[in-house]
Design an enzyme around this catalytic site. Structure first.
Site, PDB file in Angstrom:
ATOM      1  N   LYS A   1       0.018  -6.197   3.822  1.00  0.00           N
ATOM      2  CA  LYS A   1       0.011  -6.581   2.403  1.00  0.00           C
ATOM      3  C   LYS A   1       0.629  -7.961   2.169  1.00  0.00           C
ATOM      4  CE  LYS A   1       2.399  -3.028   0.897  1.00  0.00           C
ATOM      5  NZ  LYS A   1       2.565  -2.264   2.151  1.00  0.00           N
TER       6      LYS A   1
ATOM      7  N   ASN B   1       5.388  -6.690  -5.093  1.00  0.00           N
ATOM      8  CA  ASN B   1       6.259  -6.069  -4.098  1.00  0.00           C
ATOM      9  C   ASN B   1       6.919  -7.110  -3.198  1.00  0.00           C
ATOM     10  OD1 ASN B   1       7.237  -3.516  -3.091  1.00  0.00           O
ATOM     11  ND2 ASN B   1       6.035  -3.876  -1.242  1.00  0.00           N
TER      12      ASN B   1
ATOM     13  N   HIS C   1       5.663   6.481   4.518  1.00  0.00           N
ATOM     14  CA  HIS C   1       6.420   6.991   3.362  1.00  0.00           C
ATOM     15  C   HIS C   1       6.163   8.481   3.116  1.00  0.00           C
ATOM     16  CE1 HIS C   1       7.554   2.913   2.451  1.00  0.00           C
ATOM     17  NE2 HIS C   1       6.301   2.538   2.297  1.00  0.00           N
TER      18      HIS C   1
END
Length: 452
Positions: free
Chosen positions: A119, A142, A189
């Protein structure tokens, strides 16, 4: 969204929570902040909040605090199954995140980029390509600035290039990027989302509000990412590093091409040899970035120049130094197993690999084939060390180091000319460090100190 005189609770006083609280207050809301950390832990932020009239609840969340609100804004680090948040949702209260809040006020068009890995590199590259082409460009999310801090600089002509995580996407409702990019979806996650299905569903929300005038860029070689195609109304463009595709970007021979439609002639963009980033996974990141840029109207020649001038992002396969003919690489951002596999696969062999940190309910046995092929020794650190040692027992030589400095010292002593010492931990950093950036900086400082 009308905020004046609305009672708004911001849950979690991280970077985005603080930015959201100050933004809401400036828009006339009656703002309260609630955080589980103690007042002393929040000491650097509390005075600024109190000075502008924001109430602060520290040391835990009060149920009544949540019940008295018109709107609740949760920070990305706050799970939705937090009891107080869960109860608010059950009572039908509006609960959103900072990304959703910001999207209601952000002007211009948005490129939103998500994925388990890549990302930050892709977001940074897209931002550079847009800026080099003269487009009014803002980069954040982010990485860097919270989205809410971009609002003041946004205009109807601007492009906001945003890295968005699964934590941020969990709470979106009306978020609608002009171009959405899903790089890959691999287990990560799971300690937060509970299952891979839940994690993938959060990623899929990036396209939930897109329509036929929008674009969705997907990885043609990633099965989980392909499933997102069934959830969208947007125009789908694919990218592939292994085969020619009907619409999107692909590698053919030694070059990268863009195909604007199924009937269009493939347009050459740049030779693969001009990509300065190490690793086959970075070819995929470049393919995705090129596709987004062409969809935004950036000319091929401008894209080629920007890609050729791009350098690895800090903490992502960042070459730190070469000492006694041993190379040292910092990939602290490799916080899951898939990212570590991509990092190790970037080297032919002779790797001394530092693994460990805070476990995210990961399966480290997936590393076994690659470790046998390319890694000499694994050095374990952090709270996940015992689990890693147990799951990889017998696969490769493992040395328990405990801390990063001890692991580096052991690796430097064992490495021979031509070897690589690689920090690619496959874990988060929160057991021993503030974040992955802190971990990467410490590694870099320790390596550079060895040169003196």
């Amino acid at each position: 969204m009308e905020l004046k005189k609305k009672r708004v609770l911001v849950v979690g006083l991280g970077k985005s929570g603080l930015a959201a609280a100050l933004f809401l207050k400036a828009r006339g809301a009656q703002v309260t902040v609630s955080d589980t950390r103690s007042a002393s832990a929040l000491a650097k932020d509390i005075p600024a909040l109190l000075e502008v009239g924001i109430m602060v609840e520290s040391g835990g969340h009060g149920l009544l605090t949540f019940r008295r609100q018109d709107l609740i804004v949760v920070s990305p680090g706050v799970p939705l199954d937090t009891p107080e948040v869960k109860q608010a949702l059950a009572f039908g209260q509006t609960v959103i995140g900072e990304l959703e809040l910001a999207s209601r006020f952000l002007e211009g068009r948005v490129v939103a980029i998500t994925g388990s890995n890549g990302k930050t590199t892709t977001t940074t590259l897209v931002g550079k390509i847009f800026e080099d082409a003269g487009l009014p460009t803002l980069v954040g999310g982010n990485i860097g600035l919270p989205v809410i801090e971009l609002i003041g600089e946004s205009t109807p002509e601007s492009w906001s290039v945003l890295e968005v995580s699964s934590f941020q996407l969990e709470t979106v409702i009306e978020f609608k990027p002009k171009i959405a990019v899903v790089l890959n979806i691999t287990p990560d996650h799971l300690d937060r989302h509970g299952s891979f299905a839940n994690y993938a569903a959060a990623k899929t929300k990036i396209t939930g509000q897109q329509d036929a005038d929008d674009f969705l860029v997907l990885n043609a070689e990633d099965k989980a990412t392909q499933m997102v195609a069934a959830k969208t109304k947007a125009q789908i463009f694919w990218f592939s590093a292994t085969r020619q595709i009907k619409q999107g970007t692909f590698v053919h021979g030694e070059s990268l091409f863009f195909k604007a439609s199924e009937t269009a002639t493939p347009e050459p963009i740049l030779p693969i040899a001009e990509i300065p980033l190490k690793g086959s996974h970075n070819v995929e990141n470049v393919l995705a970035a090129v596709c987004a840029a062409r969809l935004a109207g950036v000319p091929a020649e401008s894209i080629r120049a920007s890609v050729a001038a791009f350098h690895a992002v800090e903490h992502r396969l960042e070459r730190v130094a070469k000492i006694a003919d041993v190379e040292y690489y910092n990939d602290s951002k490799a916080t899951n197993v898939d990212a570590t596999m991509k990092a190790v696969a970037s080297f032919a062999g002779g790797v001394h690999l530092i693994l460990g940190g805070k476990d995210k309910d990961s399966d480290y046995t997936q590393l076994a084939p690659l470790l046998r092929e390319r890694v000499r020794v694994v050095y374990t650190i952090g709270s996940a060390a015992q689990k890693i040692e147990r799951e990889l027992a017998g696969v490769v030589k493992i040395e328990s180091a405990g801390t990063l400095d001890a692991a580096l010292a052991k690796a430097a002593e064992a490495a021979v000319p031509g070897d690589v010492v690689l920090l690619a931990p496959a874990c988060s950093s929160f057991d021993q460090f503030e974040n992955y950036e802190h971990r990467g900086r410490v590694f870099r400082e320790l390596v550079l100190a060895m040169k003196k």
